[in-house]
Design an enzyme around this catalytic site. Structure first.
Site, PDB file in Angstrom:
ATOM      1  N   GLY A  17       0.904  -1.282  -0.018  1.00 26.51           N
ATOM      2  CA  GLY A  17       0.142   0.506  -0.037  1.00 26.51           C
ATOM      3  C   GLY A  17       0.699   0.935   0.272  1.00 26.51           C
ATOM      4  O   GLY A  17       1.688   1.218  -0.501  1.00 26.51           O
ATOM      5  N   ASP A  37       7.997  -4.151   8.382  1.00 22.61           N
ATOM      6  CA  ASP A  37       7.217  -5.142   8.494  1.00 22.61           C
ATOM      7  C   ASP A  37       7.063  -6.219   8.427  1.00 22.61           C
ATOM      8  O   ASP A  37       7.711  -6.272   9.184  1.00 22.61           O
ATOM      9  CB  ASP A  37       6.025  -4.728   7.132  1.00 22.61           C
ATOM     10  CG  ASP A  37       4.848  -5.069   6.679  1.00 22.61           C
ATOM     11  OD1 ASP A  37       4.742  -3.513   5.831  1.00 22.61           O
ATOM     12  OD2 ASP A  37       4.128  -5.936   6.801  1.00 22.61           O
ATOM     13  N   ASP A  63       7.438  -5.456  14.644  1.00 24.90           N
ATOM     14  CA  ASP A  63       5.921  -5.425  15.256  1.00 24.90           C
ATOM     15  C   ASP A  63       5.703  -4.094  15.605  1.00 24.90           C
ATOM     16  O   ASP A  63       6.320  -3.578  16.816  1.00 24.90           O
ATOM     17  CB  ASP A  63       5.278  -6.295  16.447  1.00 24.90           C
ATOM     18  CG  ASP A  63       3.966  -6.308  16.302  1.00 24.90           C
ATOM     19  OD1 ASP A  63       3.101  -5.533  16.542  1.00 24.90           O
ATOM     20  OD2 ASP A  63       3.792  -7.341  16.626  1.00 24.90           O
ATOM     21  N   VAL A  64       5.467  -2.848  14.482  1.00 28.27           N
ATOM     22  CA  VAL A  64       5.077  -1.547  15.411  1.00 28.27           C
ATOM     23  C   VAL A  64       4.061  -1.473  17.010  1.00 28.27           C
ATOM     24  O   VAL A  64       4.566  -0.523  17.440  1.00 28.27           O
ATOM     25  CB  VAL A  64       4.307  -0.854  14.910  1.00 28.27           C
ATOM     26  CG1 VAL A  64       5.296  -0.454  13.287  1.00 28.27           C
ATOM     27  CG2 VAL A  64       2.965  -0.903  14.301  1.00 28.27           C
ATOM     28  N   ASN A  90       3.519   4.619   9.285  1.00 29.85           N
ATOM     29  CA  ASN A  90       2.335   4.326   8.575  1.00 29.85           C
ATOM     30  C   ASN A  90       1.537   2.771   8.880  1.00 29.85           C
ATOM     31  O   ASN A  90       0.712   3.050   8.658  1.00 29.85           O
ATOM     32  CB  ASN A  90       2.937   4.830   6.796  1.00 29.85           C
ATOM     33  CG  ASN A  90       2.113   3.886   6.168  1.00 29.85           C
ATOM     34  OD1 ASN A  90       1.019   4.721   5.870  1.00 29.85           O
ATOM     35  ND2 ASN A  90       1.665   2.997   5.783  1.00 29.85           N
ATOM     36  N   SER A 148      -6.143   8.961   8.696  1.00 25.52           N
ATOM     37  CA  SER A 148      -7.605   8.597   8.272  1.00 25.52           C
ATOM     38  C   SER A 148      -8.249   9.715   8.099  1.00 25.52           C
ATOM     39  O   SER A 148      -7.934  10.710   9.281  1.00 25.52           O
ATOM     40  CB  SER A 148      -8.299   6.938   7.996  1.00 25.52           C
ATOM     41  OG  SER A 148      -9.381   6.920   7.436  1.00 25.52           O
ATOM     42  N   TYR A 161     -11.960   1.922  14.462  1.00 26.21           N
ATOM     43  CA  TYR A 161     -10.938   2.575  13.627  1.00 26.21           C
ATOM     44  C   TYR A 161     -10.724   3.557  13.694  1.00 26.21           C
ATOM     45  O   TYR A 161     -10.130   4.377  13.911  1.00 26.21           O
ATOM     46  CB  TYR A 161     -11.235   2.014  12.163  1.00 26.21           C
ATOM     47  CG  TYR A 161     -10.633   2.420  11.225  1.00 26.21           C
ATOM     48  CD1 TYR A 161      -9.183   1.562  11.278  1.00 26.21           C
ATOM     49  CD2 TYR A 161     -10.764   3.284  10.496  1.00 26.21           C
ATOM     50  CE1 TYR A 161      -8.307   1.923  10.234  1.00 26.21           C
ATOM     51  CE2 TYR A 161      -9.775   3.503   9.073  1.00 26.21           C
ATOM     52  CZ  TYR A 161      -8.048   3.118   9.946  1.00 26.21           C
ATOM     53  OH  TYR A 161      -7.744   3.337   8.386  1.00 26.21           O
TER      54      TYR A 161
HETATM   55  N1  LIG Z   1      -6.334   1.979   1.979  1.00 28.90           N
HETATM   56  C1  LIG Z   1      -6.906   3.023   2.587  1.00 28.90           C
HETATM   57  O1  LIG Z   1      -8.675   3.092   2.183  1.00 28.90           O
HETATM   58  C2  LIG Z   1      -6.761   3.843   3.703  1.00 28.90           C
HETATM   59  C3  LIG Z   1      -7.722   5.016   4.788  1.00 28.90           C
HETATM   60  C4  LIG Z   1      -7.187   5.693   5.415  1.00 28.90           C
HETATM   61  C5  LIG Z   1      -6.479   5.625   6.399  1.00 28.90           C
HETATM   62  N2  LIG Z   1      -5.257   4.362   5.971  1.00 28.90           N
HETATM   63  C6  LIG Z   1      -4.554   4.243   6.800  1.00 28.90           C
HETATM   64  O2  LIG Z   1      -3.328   4.024   5.416  1.00 28.90           O
HETATM   65  C7  LIG Z   1      -1.501   3.346   6.486  1.00 28.90           C
HETATM   66  C8  LIG Z   1      -1.205   2.394   5.131  1.00 28.90           C
HETATM   67  O3  LIG Z   1      -2.555   0.962   4.585  1.00 28.90           O
HETATM   68  P1  LIG Z   1      -2.528   0.360   3.534  1.00 28.90           P
HETATM   69  O4  LIG Z   1      -3.754   1.025   3.433  1.00 28.90           O
HETATM   70  O5  LIG Z   1      -1.221   0.707   2.743  1.00 28.90           O
HETATM   71  O6  LIG Z   1      -2.930  -0.672   3.620  1.00 28.90           O
HETATM   72  P2  LIG Z   1      -1.809  -2.036   3.052  1.00 28.90           P
HETATM   73  O7  LIG Z   1      -2.468  -3.291   4.132  1.00 28.90           O
HETATM   74  O8  LIG Z   1      -1.916  -2.757   1.830  1.00 28.90           O
HETATM   75  O9  LIG Z   1      -0.863  -1.628   4.465  1.00 28.90           O
HETATM   76  C9  LIG Z   1      -0.228  -1.980   5.865  1.00 28.90           C
HETATM   77  C10 LIG Z   1       1.388  -2.684   5.921  1.00 28.90           C
HETATM   78  O10 LIG Z   1       0.963  -2.489   7.312  1.00 28.90           O
HETATM   79  C11 LIG Z   1       1.840  -3.906   7.609  1.00 28.90           C
HETATM   80  N3  LIG Z   1       1.355  -3.739   9.181  1.00 28.90           N
HETATM   81  C12 LIG Z   1       0.588  -4.448   9.907  1.00 28.90           C
HETATM   82  N4  LIG Z   1      -0.066  -4.557  10.989  1.00 28.90           N
HETATM   83  C13 LIG Z   1       1.513  -3.949  11.364  1.00 28.90           C
HETATM   84  C14 LIG Z   1       2.442  -4.366  12.385  1.00 28.90           C
HETATM   85  N5  LIG Z   1       1.595  -4.748  13.232  1.00 28.90           N
HETATM   86  N6  LIG Z   1       3.384  -3.965  12.240  1.00 28.90           N
HETATM   87  C15 LIG Z   1       3.955  -3.377  11.321  1.00 28.90           C
HETATM   88  N7  LIG Z   1       3.654  -3.323  10.329  1.00 28.90           N
HETATM   89  C16 LIG Z   1       2.365  -3.392  10.310  1.00 28.90           C
HETATM   90  C17 LIG Z   1       0.738  -4.905   6.981  1.00 28.90           C
HETATM   91  O11 LIG Z   1       1.827  -5.965   6.753  1.00 28.90           O
HETATM   92  C18 LIG Z   1       1.453  -4.056   5.711  1.00 28.90           C
HETATM   93  O12 LIG Z   1       2.313  -4.113   5.091  1.00 28.90           O
HETATM   94  C19 LIG Z   1      -3.261   2.483   7.223  1.00 28.90           C
HETATM   95  O13 LIG Z   1      -1.954   2.858   8.429  1.00 28.90           O
HETATM   96  C20 LIG Z   1      -4.259   2.593   7.163  1.00 28.90           C
HETATM   97  O14 LIG Z   1      -4.974   2.615   8.000  1.00 28.90           O
HETATM   98  C21 LIG Z   1      -5.582   3.477   4.073  1.00 28.90           C
END
Ligand SMILES: NC(=O)c1ccc[n+]([C@@H]2O[C@H](COP(=O)([O-])OP(=O)(O)OC[C@H]3O[C@@H](n4cnc5c(N)ncnc54)[C@H](O)[C@@H]3O)[C@@H](O)[C@H]2O)c1
Length: 314
Positions: A17, A37, A63-64, A90, A148, A161
């Site tokens: 992402g 990650d 693991d964050v 992120n 978000s 969330y």
């Molecule tokens: N895509 C959307 O529509 C959207 C909208 C608003 C906010 N967000 C936010 O954007 C951020 C990125 O998400 P994304 O949309 O790219 O999703 P994604 O799932 O593609 O990427 C998120 C990444 O975070 C990693 N992750 C999960 N738990 C973890 C942990 N405990 N420690 C380390 N890494 C971990 C996952 O393995 C993944 O690679 C997130 O904070 C999400 O809440 C996304």
């Protein structure tokens, strides 16, 4: 922070992402990259792709939710590159359902990643960046925390969330204010995306075993939330790469609020008007009343297939 060439970026959630796209863009801008990650395979694949393109990369599973792992990440970044200029806190996970239905494990997981992950990032990296700023008047740094639109409004059926993301907005506004007391060399931004196609709607793939209850049944509201979120995320027209570019622009321009869909801010405006006018929270579906009506109908009706009453929670 104006110049990215040779600068060091730490990115959490870098395997997918927004994090992954930001890493690809950072490499094009000549940045040295620290990728973190929980997904080892996807992380290694991203690191290999960046290295093949000529970028200097340190990839570390982290693991964050765990403070000591984020601190170890900061130490590893300093050891490898000697400085940290940009931190993208992120990593995040999505979850839905009626707010009273979420179990303690649900709360611990979502707040653990979305909120504690950012808290640990701010705690571990900011002092190192301040030290660099105090030693070198030409040093420039920036922290970007991913919240978000759910950190600015409260859509129903995704309370867990919303809570995590409102806290990230608050934390990042506080970070901005506190940094401005002590330095002009380090900025902060909060990323507030709306629905963008990424892996977020498959967040359960990364749920840790100790916070997973095999017997836990998905409630009707959670199922509906999952289907609605799949649809909204899957049909998003703004790409993760476009969002990554917005983050770069915001860092360059020292812009605090970063939006993927500025037109979605009408919901924020209504919320602010509610607050200022002592009004109860507005109907979030007023622009699309049929969606609200369908959600209410689905949550109130008995299960037509089984004749069983709707599940009221666990
Ligand atoms: N895509 C959307 O529509 C959207 C909208 C608003 C906010 N967000 C936010 O954007 C951020 C990125 O998400 P994304 O949309 O790219 O999703 P994604 O799932 O593609 O990427 C998120 C990444 O975070 C990693 N992750 C999960 N738990 C973890 C942990 N405990 N420690 C380390 N890494 C971990 C996952 O393995 C993944 O690679 C997130 O904070 C999400 O809440 C996304």
């Amino acid at each position: 922070m104006k110049d990215f060439q040779g600068k060091v970026a730490v990115i959490t959630g870098a395997a997918s992402g927004f994090g992954r796209e930001f890493a690809l863009l950072g490499a094009k801008l000549g940045m040295r990259l620290v990728l973190a990650d929980v997904q080892r395979e996807a992380l290694d694949a991203t690191a290999a792709e960046l290295q093949a393109a000529g970028a200097e990369v340190l990839a570390q599973t982290c693991d964050v939710r765990k403070g000591e792992q984020v601190e170890a990440l900061a130490q590893a970044a300093m050891q490898r590159f000697g400085a940290i200029h940009l931190v993208f806190n992120n990593a995040g996970v999505g979850a839905g359902g009626l707010v009273w239905e979420s179990t303690q494990a649900d709360w611990e997981w979502v707040l653990g990643v979305n909120l504690w992950g950012v808290i640990h990032g701010v705690r571990a990296f900011t002092p190192l960046m301040l030290e660099a700023a105090w030693k070198d008047p030409s040093y420039q740094g920036h922290l970007v925390n991913t919240a978000s639109m759910a950190g600015l409004v409260n859509m129903p059926n995704m309370g867990i969330y919303n809570v995590s993301k409102h806290a990230v907005v608050s934390l990042t506004e506080s970070l901005h204010q506190d940094l401005s007391l002590v330095t002009d060399q380090i900025g902060a931004s909060v990323l507030c995306p709306f629905f963008v196609p990424t892996g977020i709607n498959r967040s359960e793939r990364n749920r840790p075993g100790e916070l997973t209850d095999a017997d836990q049944k998905e409630t009707r509201a959670q199922m509906i939330g999952r289907i609605m979120s799949d649809k909204a995320v899957g049909s998003g027209k703004v790409t993760a790469a476009m969002v990554a570019q917005k983050v770069v622009d915001a860092v360059k321009g020292n812009q605090f609020y970063v939006y993927s869909h500025p037109h979605a801010l009408s919901g924020v405006e209504s919320r602010m008007q509610d607050l200022l006018n002592h009004r109860n929270p507005s109907d979030p579906f007023r622009a699309r009343p049929e969606v609200g009506a369908e959600l209410r109908r689905a949550l109130r009706e008995d299960d037509a297939a089984t004749g069983a009453p709707k599940e009221a929670g666990r």
